[in-house]
Scaffold this active site. Structure first.
Site, PDB file in Angstrom:
ATOM      1  N   HIS A  18      -0.187   1.850   4.572  1.00  0.00           N
ATOM      2  CA  HIS A  18       1.239   2.190   4.646  1.00  0.00           C
ATOM      3  C   HIS A  18       2.119   0.931   4.701  1.00  0.00           C
ATOM      4  CE1 HIS A  18      -0.204   6.092   6.800  1.00  0.00           C
ATOM      5  NE2 HIS A  18       0.242   6.458   5.610  1.00  0.00           N
ATOM      6  N   LYS A  42       0.518  19.879  10.676  1.00  0.00           N
ATOM      7  CA  LYS A  42      -0.682  19.172  11.123  1.00  0.00           C
ATOM      8  C   LYS A  42      -0.667  18.994  12.633  1.00  0.00           C
ATOM      9  CE  LYS A  42      -0.959  16.500   6.861  1.00  0.00           C
ATOM     10  NZ  LYS A  42      -0.885  15.167   6.271  1.00  0.00           N
ATOM     11  N   ARG A  91      -3.307   6.573  -3.941  1.00  0.00           N
ATOM     12  CA  ARG A  91      -4.575   5.879  -3.715  1.00  0.00           C
ATOM     13  C   ARG A  91      -5.587   6.150  -4.811  1.00  0.00           C
ATOM     14  NH1 ARG A  91      -4.853   8.206   2.159  1.00  0.00           N
ATOM     15  NH2 ARG A  91      -3.547   9.633   0.992  1.00  0.00           N
ATOM     16  N   SER A 129      -5.103   7.873   7.198  1.00  0.00           N
ATOM     17  CA  SER A 129      -4.907   8.079   8.641  1.00  0.00           C
ATOM     18  C   SER A 129      -5.997   8.985   9.212  1.00  0.00           C
ATOM     19  CB  SER A 129      -3.534   8.687   8.910  1.00  0.00           C
ATOM     20  OG  SER A 129      -2.516   7.798   8.519  1.00  0.00           O
TER      21      SER A 129
HETATM   22  P1  ADP Z   1       1.507  12.816   4.353  1.00  0.00           P
HETATM   23  O1  ADP Z   1       1.152  13.713   5.491  1.00  0.00           O
HETATM   24  O2  ADP Z   1       2.865  13.085   3.792  1.00  0.00           O
HETATM   25  O3  ADP Z   1       0.444  12.692   3.289  1.00  0.00           O
HETATM   26  P2  ADP Z   1       0.719  10.163   5.236  1.00  0.00           P
HETATM   27  O4  ADP Z   1       1.214   9.502   6.476  1.00  0.00           O
HETATM   28  O5  ADP Z   1      -0.714  10.513   5.182  1.00  0.00           O
HETATM   29  O6  ADP Z   1       1.669  11.410   5.040  1.00  0.00           O
HETATM   30  O7  ADP Z   1       1.044   9.258   3.964  1.00  0.00           O
HETATM   31  C1  ADP Z   1       2.347   8.908   3.621  1.00  0.00           C
HETATM   32  C2  ADP Z   1       2.366   8.280   2.249  1.00  0.00           C
HETATM   33  O8  ADP Z   1       1.613   7.082   2.244  1.00  0.00           O
HETATM   34  C3  ADP Z   1       1.758   9.142   1.141  1.00  0.00           C
HETATM   35  O9  ADP Z   1       2.511   8.947  -0.038  1.00  0.00           O
HETATM   36  C4  ADP Z   1       0.376   8.586   0.981  1.00  0.00           C
HETATM   37  O10 ADP Z   1      -0.129   8.808  -0.329  1.00  0.00           O
HETATM   38  C5  ADP Z   1       0.633   7.122   1.222  1.00  0.00           C
HETATM   39  N1  ADP Z   1      -0.559   6.399   1.680  1.00  0.00           N
HETATM   40  C6  ADP Z   1      -1.384   6.723   2.697  1.00  0.00           C
HETATM   41  N2  ADP Z   1      -2.388   5.825   2.822  1.00  0.00           N
HETATM   42  C7  ADP Z   1      -2.205   4.907   1.839  1.00  0.00           C
HETATM   43  C8  ADP Z   1      -2.921   3.749   1.402  1.00  0.00           C
HETATM   44  N3  ADP Z   1      -4.043   3.358   2.004  1.00  0.00           N
HETATM   45  N4  ADP Z   1      -2.424   3.058   0.350  1.00  0.00           N
HETATM   46  C9  ADP Z   1      -1.295   3.480  -0.277  1.00  0.00           C
HETATM   47  N5  ADP Z   1      -0.589   4.563   0.062  1.00  0.00           N
HETATM   48  C10 ADP Z   1      -1.028   5.289   1.112  1.00  0.00           C
END
Ligand code: ADP
Length: 164
Positions: A18, A42, A91, A129
């Protein structure tokens, strides 16, 4: 404020994947609002306030980045902020189907904004995450994938009942 991008997510917790997206996007957009979803289906390990607080402290070095919580519909928040872009990280190909659908729906709900996808940096492509939470809860070391602040919070929250 110039060109504003909203980077929405659950950030439970924020990972190096992130922060990498935020750092790179902060050079592309004038202002980034990291939007931490409060109302989420969630079951989160960290409360909304905790997720916001941790992200704020980690991202404080970026002067054009702001962290805010949002409730309800993302489209409403995007409009309220006057943003023209919704930033999402990609990703793998498997992310694409859902993200493409989400982008289409958001375009319909808030036509003045567009979704912008940023590809992950190669070495962060396998970080999520949920995986980080799982490893931490099983007593694994996640310190190379998250900021030290997050690592401490994870050990405190998920790792302390684990016996080595
Ligand atoms: P959500 O519940 O909306 O998926 P996340 O917190 O999991 O929220 O992710 C937020 C954003 O960050 C999403 O667009 C996700 O694809 C992106 N993201 C999560 N992990 C990574 C990573 N390792 N590299 C690039 N983008 C990521």
């Amino acid at each position: 404020m110039g060109n504003i991008a909203i980077y929405p997510g659950t950030f439970d917790p924020i990972t190096n994947g992130h922060t990498d997206i935020v750092a790179r996007a902060s050079r592309v957009f004038d202002h980034i609002i990291v939007a931490v979803a409060a109302s989420t289906a969630k079951n989160t390990a960290f409360s909304t306030d905790e997720r916001v607080d941790i992200a704020q402290r980690i991202l404080a070095e970026h002067k054009n980045v702001e962290v805010r919580r949002f409730e309800g519909l993302l489209a409403h928040f995007v409009r309220q902020c006057g943003a023209k872009a919704v930033l999402r990280g990609l990703r793998a190909v498997s992310d694409f189907e859902y993200e493409f659908q989400l982008a289409g729906m958001n375009k319909r709900l808030v036509p003045e904004a567009d979704t912008v996808f940023m590809p992950t940096s190669e070495h962060y492509s396998y970080i999520s995450s949920s995986l980080i939470r799982e490893i931490a809860s099983l007593g694994g070391d996640v310190s190379e994938f998250v900021h030290p602040l997050v690592n401490d919070a994870l050990v405190e929250r998920l790792g302390k009942h684990h016996k080595k």
